[in-house]
Design a protein around this motif. Structure first.
Motif, mmCIF file in Angstrom:
data_model
loop_
_atom_site.group_PDB
_atom_site.id
_atom_site.type_symbol
_atom_site.label_atom_id
_atom_site.label_comp_id
_atom_site.label_asym_id
_atom_site.label_seq_id
_atom_site.Cartn_x
_atom_site.Cartn_y
_atom_site.Cartn_z
ATOM 1 N N GLU A 146 0.804 -0.705 0.555
ATOM 2 C CA GLU A 146 0.014 -0.074 -0.144
ATOM 3 C C GLU A 146 0.669 1.469 -0.014
ATOM 4 N N GLU A 147 1.786 1.628 0.871
ATOM 5 C CA GLU A 147 2.924 2.303 0.701
ATOM 6 C C GLU A 147 3.746 2.828 -0.083
ATOM 7 N N PHE A 148 4.584 1.725 -0.567
ATOM 8 C CA PHE A 148 5.093 2.109 -2.043
ATOM 9 C C PHE A 148 3.855 2.181 -2.641
ATOM 10 N N GLY A 149 2.765 1.440 -3.240
ATOM 11 C CA GLY A 149 2.205 1.516 -4.495
ATOM 12 C C GLY A 149 0.944 3.002 -4.542
ATOM 13 N N GLU A 150 1.489 3.437 -3.129
ATOM 14 C CA GLU A 150 0.224 4.867 -3.326
ATOM 15 C C GLU A 150 1.381 6.579 -2.796
ATOM 16 N N LYS A 151 2.576 5.844 -2.849
ATOM 17 C CA LYS A 151 3.883 6.806 -2.428
ATOM 18 C C LYS A 151 4.956 7.096 -3.457
ATOM 19 N N GLY A 152 5.486 5.312 -3.572
ATOM 20 C CA GLY A 152 6.121 5.318 -3.908
ATOM 21 C C GLY A 152 7.676 5.071 -3.469
ATOM 22 N N PHE A 153 8.893 4.364 -3.748
ATOM 23 C CA PHE A 153 10.042 3.675 -3.600
ATOM 24 C C PHE A 153 10.400 4.737 -2.505
ATOM 25 N N HIS A 154 10.701 6.011 -2.695
ATOM 26 C CA HIS A 154 11.190 7.244 -2.210
ATOM 27 C C HIS A 154 10.579 7.869 -1.276
ATOM 28 N N GLU A 155 9.028 7.916 -1.380
ATOM 29 C CA GLU A 155 8.722 9.204 -0.622
ATOM 30 C C GLU A 155 8.178 8.159 0.932
ATOM 31 N N ALA A 156 8.408 6.853 0.448
ATOM 32 C CA ALA A 156 7.490 5.894 1.914
ATOM 33 C C ALA A 156 8.604 6.109 2.433
ATOM 34 N N SER A 157 7.783 5.720 3.997
ATOM 35 C CA SER A 157 9.154 5.564 5.195
ATOM 36 C C SER A 157 8.510 4.625 5.951
ATOM 37 N N VAL A 158 9.808 3.553 6.572
ATOM 38 C CA VAL A 158 9.466 2.507 7.452
ATOM 39 C C VAL A 158 8.168 2.696 8.727
ATOM 40 N N SER A 159 8.303 4.565 9.265
ATOM 41 C CA SER A 159 7.726 3.815 10.083
ATOM 42 C C SER A 159 6.194 4.182 9.720
ATOM 43 N N SER A 160 5.473 4.985 8.144
ATOM 44 C CA SER A 160 4.926 4.401 8.331
ATOM 45 C C SER A 160 3.897 3.406 7.773
ATOM 46 N N ILE A 161 4.943 1.870 7.178
ATOM 47 C CA ILE A 161 4.885 1.023 6.881
ATOM 48 C C ILE A 161 4.398 0.034 8.488
ATOM 49 N N THR A 162 4.926 0.283 8.572
ATOM 50 C CA THR A 162 4.871 -0.276 10.571
ATOM 51 C C THR A 162 3.820 0.254 10.994
ATOM 52 N N ARG A 163 3.150 1.857 10.607
ATOM 53 C CA ARG A 163 1.701 1.692 11.049
ATOM 54 C C ARG A 163 0.366 1.404 10.892
ATOM 55 N N ARG A 164 0.791 1.656 9.368
ATOM 56 C CA ARG A 164 -0.030 0.048 8.812
ATOM 57 C C ARG A 164 -0.415 -0.685 8.719
ATOM 58 N N ALA A 165 0.683 -1.716 9.177
ATOM 59 C CA ALA A 165 0.302 -2.981 9.399
ATOM 60 C C ALA A 165 -0.335 -3.281 10.960
ATOM 61 N N GLY A 166 0.517 -1.747 11.781
ATOM 62 C CA GLY A 166 -0.268 -2.261 13.246
ATOM 63 C C GLY A 166 1.232 -2.636 13.679
ATOM 64 N N VAL A 167 2.287 -2.086 13.211
ATOM 65 C CA VAL A 167 3.416 -2.888 14.144
ATOM 66 C C VAL A 167 4.586 -2.273 14.507
ATOM 67 N N ALA A 168 5.041 -2.556 16.234
ATOM 68 C CA ALA A 168 5.674 -1.135 16.026
ATOM 69 C C ALA A 168 6.650 -1.326 15.562
ATOM 70 N N LEU A 169 7.774 -0.161 15.124
ATOM 71 C CA LEU A 169 8.722 0.183 14.333
ATOM 72 C C LEU A 169 9.970 -0.620 14.556
ATOM 73 N N GLY A 170 10.149 -0.877 15.955
ATOM 74 C CA GLY A 170 11.459 -1.435 16.531
ATOM 75 C C GLY A 170 11.329 -2.927 15.943
ATOM 76 N N SER A 171 10.211 -4.242 16.009
ATOM 77 C CA SER A 171 9.566 -4.921 15.178
ATOM 78 C C SER A 171 10.140 -4.968 13.642
ATOM 79 N N PHE A 172 10.084 -3.947 13.008
ATOM 80 C CA PHE A 172 10.508 -4.295 12.263
ATOM 81 C C PHE A 172 11.683 -4.636 11.699
ATOM 82 N N TYR A 173 12.820 -4.710 12.693
ATOM 83 C CA TYR A 173 14.008 -4.630 12.052
ATOM 84 C C TYR A 173 13.941 -6.490 12.333
ATOM 85 N N THR A 174 13.390 -6.985 12.721
ATOM 86 C CA THR A 174 13.190 -8.350 13.367
ATOM 87 C C THR A 174 13.167 -9.241 11.733
ATOM 88 N N TYR A 175 12.362 -7.769 11.195
ATOM 89 C CA TYR A 175 12.180 -8.830 9.635
ATOM 90 C C TYR A 175 13.478 -8.691 8.546
#
Length: 217
Positions: free
Chosen positions: A44-73
């Motif tokens: 959703e994030e990359f599709g709407e904003k493109g790679f450069h405008e997308a952010s990890v924090s926005s992606i984790t918010r959309r996913a309902g996942v803690a920002l720190g958990s992102f780096y687990t994956y």
């Protein structure tokens, strides 16, 4: 295919193919669900904003996942993007595979595969932007996406020739030409949402071109 089975398939394919995109594959069902959420949110994030405008924090918010958990994956946004391209590529291929059944003729297989792709593209319009952007963000993923799909076309053409349904000598040239038709038919009739033709009509029209060519007989 029911919703439960579809969800399970998406989780399994996403987790499996995320490994190709430098994801850290989880070992638990909960981890696989979290990874699936991240991949879906990234689409959703990359599709709407493109790679450069997308952010990890926005992606984790959309996913309902803690920002720190992102780096687990994932180690980075780049790694997530590679995983997403691999995941979406696998979904494109699996949608075609699921539409093909034993006993179908060679042309019927091509029609069913295209129809499945058109329906997939209509539901996941972001796939075009993400795959196209991969040409510049991660050229290796972009090339792999199309080369693996073209290889499947070659396999089907050669199988059809072996059964006596297609002429001999078909290969890469014809495979890439057929893939190009499907890609742009999807762009025109599925993604742009110009509903003057149904997916069934588009698949049938392309199938007629494969069967009859262009010359008046």
């Amino acid at each position: 295919m029911g919703n439960t089975q579809t969800a399970k398939t998406k989780v399994e394919s996403g987790v499996e193919d995320a490994a190709c995109g430098d994801a850290k594959v989880p070992r638990t069902e909960r981890g696989r669900r979290t990874l699936r959420k991240l991949l879906d949110a990234a689409a959703e994030e990359f599709g709407e904003k493109g790679f450069h405008e997308a952010s990890v924090s926005s992606i984790t918010r959309r996913a309902g996942v803690a920002l720190g958990s992102f780096y687990t994956y994932f180690d980075s946004k780049d790694a997530l993007f590679r995983a997403l391209v691999a995941d979406m590529s696998e979904q494109v291929k699996s949608s075609a595979r699921s539409a093909i059944s034993e006993g179908m003729g060679a042309l019927e297989i091509e029609r069913a595969g295209l129809l499945a792709f058109l329906n997939f593209a209509a539901e996941h319009k972001e796939v075009y932007r993400i795959i196209d952007e991969a040409e510049f963000v991660d050229p290796a993923s972009y090339r792999d996406h199309y080369e693996t799909i073209a290889a499947r076309f070659v396999e089907r053409l050669q199988a059809g020739a072996a059964r006596g349904e297609f002429r001999d000598g078909l290969g890469e040239i014809e495979a890439w030409a057929m893939m190009g038709m499907n890609v742009f038919a999807g762009l025109r009739f599925a993604v742009w949402g110009l509903a003057d033709k149904s997916p069934e009509e588009v698949a049938a029209g392309v199938n007629r071109l494969l069967a009859e060519g262009l010359l008046r007989r």
